[in-house]
Design a protein around this motif. Structure first.
Motif, short mmCIF file in Angstrom:
data_model
loop_
_atom_site.label_atom_id
_atom_site.label_comp_id
_atom_site.label_asym_id
_atom_site.label_seq_id
_atom_site.Cartn_x
_atom_site.Cartn_y
_atom_site.Cartn_z
N ARG A 13 5.09 24.24 17.92
CA ARG A 13 3.98 24.24 18.86
C ARG A 13 2.93 25.26 18.40
O ARG A 13 3.26 26.19 17.69
N THR A 41 8.09 27.90 18.00
CA THR A 41 8.27 27.19 19.26
C THR A 41 7.76 28.02 20.43
O THR A 41 7.09 27.52 21.30
N ARG A 42 8.06 29.33 20.41
CA ARG A 42 7.70 30.17 21.54
C ARG A 42 6.75 31.31 21.20
O ARG A 42 6.08 31.83 22.07
#
Length: 99
Positions: A13, A41-42
């Protein structure tokens, strides 16, 4: 031509580093680190496997986020690098089959 879908790419992401000043865990502990890895991702920033605490690997195992990018100054970012030797519970990022 067969389309190949790498299961790990679904985890990537657009992220901002949560602690751009260094490894989140090491900053809390007052511990040194060698290199930094950014979870794609985070946005978690963890220290590499050459660091005493290996926070990037711990994050990957605990949260099932195996895709990281180096935050080493002067190093070209390489999106899609898989954390080495992820636990069996993480998706296996495999190269596409040869044609």
């Amino acid at each position: 031509m067969t389309q190949y879908a790498d299961p790990c790419l679904a985890l990537v992401r657009p992220v901002q580093s949560l602690t751009p000043q260094g490894c989140q865990g090491c900053l809390l502990l007052g511990s040194p680190w060698v290199h930094l890895r950014l979870c794609l991702t985070r946005g978690h920033v963890g220290c590499c496997d050459s660091s005493p605490n290996k926070h990037a690997r711990r994050h990957a195992a605990a949260d099932a986020h195996p895709i990281v990018q180096s935050l080493k100054p002067g190093e070209e970012p390489v999106p899609g690098k898989r954390a080495p030797d992820p636990p069996a519970s993480l998706p296996r990022c495999t190269p596409p089959p040869r044609a």
